[in-house]
Scaffold this motif. Structure first.
Motif, PDB file in Angstrom:
ATOM      1  N   GLU A 109       3.719  49.467  34.194  1.00  0.00           N
ATOM      2  CA  GLU A 109       2.327  50.007  33.210  1.00  0.00           C
ATOM      3  C   GLU A 109       2.385  49.637  31.739  1.00  0.00           C
ATOM      4  O   GLU A 109       1.272  50.137  31.535  1.00  0.00           O
ATOM      5  CB  GLU A 109       3.862  51.761  33.519  1.00  0.00           C
ATOM      6  N   TRP A 110       3.523  49.023  31.675  1.00  0.00           N
ATOM      7  CA  TRP A 110       3.032  48.174  30.350  1.00  0.00           C
ATOM      8  C   TRP A 110       2.559  47.729  30.342  1.00  0.00           C
ATOM      9  O   TRP A 110       1.017  47.569  29.568  1.00  0.00           O
ATOM     10  CB  TRP A 110       4.258  48.096  29.257  1.00  0.00           C
ATOM     11  N   ILE A 111       2.170  46.305  31.479  1.00  0.00           N
ATOM     12  CA  ILE A 111       1.265  45.223  31.233  1.00  0.00           C
ATOM     13  C   ILE A 111      -0.369  45.568  31.718  1.00  0.00           C
ATOM     14  O   ILE A 111      -0.828  45.834  31.471  1.00  0.00           O
ATOM     15  CB  ILE A 111       1.929  44.754  32.810  1.00  0.00           C
ATOM     16  N   ILE A 112      -0.070  47.549  32.480  1.00  0.00           N
ATOM     17  CA  ILE A 112      -1.487  46.927  32.860  1.00  0.00           C
ATOM     18  C   ILE A 112      -2.421  48.879  31.882  1.00  0.00           C
ATOM     19  O   ILE A 112      -3.401  47.578  31.656  1.00  0.00           O
ATOM     20  CB  ILE A 112      -1.525  47.971  34.113  1.00  0.00           C
ATOM     21  N   ASN A 113      -1.424  49.046  31.609  1.00  0.00           N
ATOM     22  CA  ASN A 113      -2.221  50.034  30.121  1.00  0.00           C
ATOM     23  C   ASN A 113      -2.825  49.042  29.079  1.00  0.00           C
ATOM     24  O   ASN A 113      -3.547  48.949  28.263  1.00  0.00           O
ATOM     25  CB  ASN A 113      -0.914  51.046  29.683  1.00  0.00           C
TER      26      ASN A 113
END
Length: 62
Positions: free
Chosen positions: A35-39
């Motif tokens: 989620e962090w990478i995508i955001n």
């Protein structure tokens, strides 16, 4: 709390191991790391939807 969409992700096992190690290094779950990478990448690409400020209720309470 916002609702989250669940889906199946097929990923190369070696890539998963690297994400898992990265997540461990940053005290996150693999899901949290993804989620962090995508955001982060959506933000850098200016593709995140703009958030509307919460409307304030200016009505007097009786």
């Amino acid at each position: 709390m916002s609702k989250k969409k669940s889906f199946v992700l097929r990923i190369d096992p070696d890539v998963f191991k690297q994400i898992e190690k990265w997540a461990d290094d940053e005290f996150r779950s693999v899901n949290g790391q993804l989620e962090w990478i995508i955001n982060k990448n959506l933000k850098e690409a200016k593709r995140l939807p703009k958030k509307n400020p919460k409307k304030q209720d200016n009505k007097d309470s009786d």
